[in-house]
Design a protein around this motif. Structure first.
Motif, PDB file in Angstrom:
ATOM      1  N   GLU A  82      -4.192  -6.901  -4.655  1.00  0.00           N
ATOM      2  CA  GLU A  82      -4.280  -6.283  -5.978  1.00  0.00           C
ATOM      3  C   GLU A  82      -5.500  -5.388  -6.081  1.00  0.00           C
ATOM      4  O   GLU A  82      -5.447  -4.313  -6.692  1.00  0.00           O
ATOM      5  N   GLU A  83      -6.618  -5.798  -5.502  1.00  0.00           N
ATOM      6  CA  GLU A  83      -7.822  -4.973  -5.509  1.00  0.00           C
ATOM      7  C   GLU A  83      -7.603  -3.688  -4.722  1.00  0.00           C
ATOM      8  O   GLU A  83      -7.982  -2.602  -5.157  1.00  0.00           O
ATOM      9  N   VAL A  84      -6.987  -3.805  -3.544  1.00  0.00           N
ATOM     10  CA  VAL A  84      -6.729  -2.625  -2.723  1.00  0.00           C
ATOM     11  C   VAL A  84      -5.796  -1.671  -3.455  1.00  0.00           C
ATOM     12  O   VAL A  84      -6.021  -0.454  -3.495  1.00  0.00           O
ATOM     13  N   ARG A  85      -4.775  -2.232  -4.062  1.00  0.00           N
ATOM     14  CA  ARG A  85      -3.803  -1.421  -4.799  1.00  0.00           C
ATOM     15  C   ARG A  85      -4.471  -0.680  -5.964  1.00  0.00           C
ATOM     16  O   ARG A  85      -4.160   0.474  -6.233  1.00  0.00           O
ATOM     17  N   ALA A  86      -5.412  -1.347  -6.611  1.00  0.00           N
ATOM     18  CA  ALA A  86      -6.061  -0.753  -7.790  1.00  0.00           C
ATOM     19  C   ALA A  86      -7.087   0.306  -7.419  1.00  0.00           C
ATOM     20  O   ALA A  86      -7.385   1.182  -8.238  1.00  0.00           O
TER      21      ALA A  86
END
Length: 301
Positions: free
Chosen positions: A222-226
């Motif tokens: 989720e962090e990478v995606r954001a």
């Protein structure tokens, strides 16, 4: 059956490592702990007299610990835990970020007092070191660029025959190799597993097209995606099993393990532990009560 495995030199991925790591939004402050003289008295004399706990980590793994864009500020849920424990014990911290593969040897050899990097408590590791267990793992997922040809959303077998990678010395490599066996058991070709020296290097390999998918913490996806201009898909790992994570201590240093466990119980009793885990959206990973070498002393069914 034979796995195709290779270790990639850090020289090929040195540029832009920090750019691949996620940024972080403003987070609530965790209250500073009041030192407890009784807990300080439990520490081994060398640590107590120096007033310093030497800790090794590999600061490349959200949500455990990683550097912000300034390359100096370390954040993560284990960062908050070790800060709270040190404050309770009345000692300062000397934190070193090294390659994951050097963490256990560094503790075994006495260079560091403890190591923390969301290290999985495994039976074979307990033969070398002790674990002061502070949480369950937080769940892993395969992730890939949605533009990757041949990978179908929700179809884990579509990953078979593809290229993947994990960080050298981590459980991710073992889990990827286990997934390769799962592929063959289901009549599919195995996976080609490479190894890179850091988690950021694995991420860069994915972005550069050198691998087709990777395995990491679900929350990190989720962090990478954001924080990156890419479209990522995720697929649940059918082999995922819950494990304990913990602080690594030398096998013969029961005194330090007992002091850390007592401090961990103290921050659970005063609510700080809950604040930390909730801050990082890790309520599902809370471990109560904590313990020592729980993989063998309190096995998960």
């Amino acid at each position: 059956m034979r796995f195709v495995s290779r270790i990639v030199s850090s020289a090929t991925v040195a540029v832009g490592l920090l750019a691949a790591l996620p940024a972080i939004a403003a987070q609530p402050e965790i209250p500073k702990q009041e030192a407890d003289p009784a807990l300080n008295a439990m520490l081994p004399d060398p640590i107590k007299e120096a007033g310093v706990l030497k800790l090794a980590t590999d600061a490349n793994y959200p949500p455990c610990q990683w550097y912000l864009e300034d390359g100096k500020t370390m954040v993560g849920y284990e960062v908050d835990i070790w800060d709270a424990l040190a404050q309770k014990l009345g000692v300062d911290l000397e934190v070193s970020s090294i390659d994951f593969g050097g963490l256990l040897p560094g503790v075994i050899g006495g260079r560091y007092d403890v190591a923390m990097e969301c290290i999985t408590d495994r039976v074979e590791r307990e033969e070398q070191v002790m674990f002061v267990n502070h949480s369950y793992d937080y769940g892993n997922a395969f992730f890939y660029l949605t533009s990757t040809e041949g990978i179908e959303s929700g179809d884990v077998l579509s990953l078979c025959g593809k290229r993947t990678a994990g960080q050298t010395g981590t459980d991710f490599v073992d889990k990827l190799e286990a997934f390769g066996r799962y592929c063959e058991e289901n009549g599919k070709p195995t996976v080609e597993v490479s190894q890179y020296p850091t988690g950021a290097a694995v991420l860069l390999a994915l972005f550069a097209g050198r691998i087709d998918f990777a395995l990491t913490e679900a929350s990190r996806v989720e962090e990478v995606r954001a924080n990156n201009p890419v479209d990522l898909g995720t697929i649940k790992n059918p082999l995922e099993k819950q494990s304990y994570l913990g602080i690594v201590v030398a096998k013969d240093n029961q005194q330090l393990a007992d002091a850390l466990l007592a401090a961990l119980v103290a921050i659970q009793d005063n609510g700080t532990y809950d604040l930390i885990m909730d801050k990082w959206n890790l309520g599902h990973a809370k471990l109560k009560p904590p313990g020592i070498n729980l993989t063998t002393t309190r096995p998960i069914n």
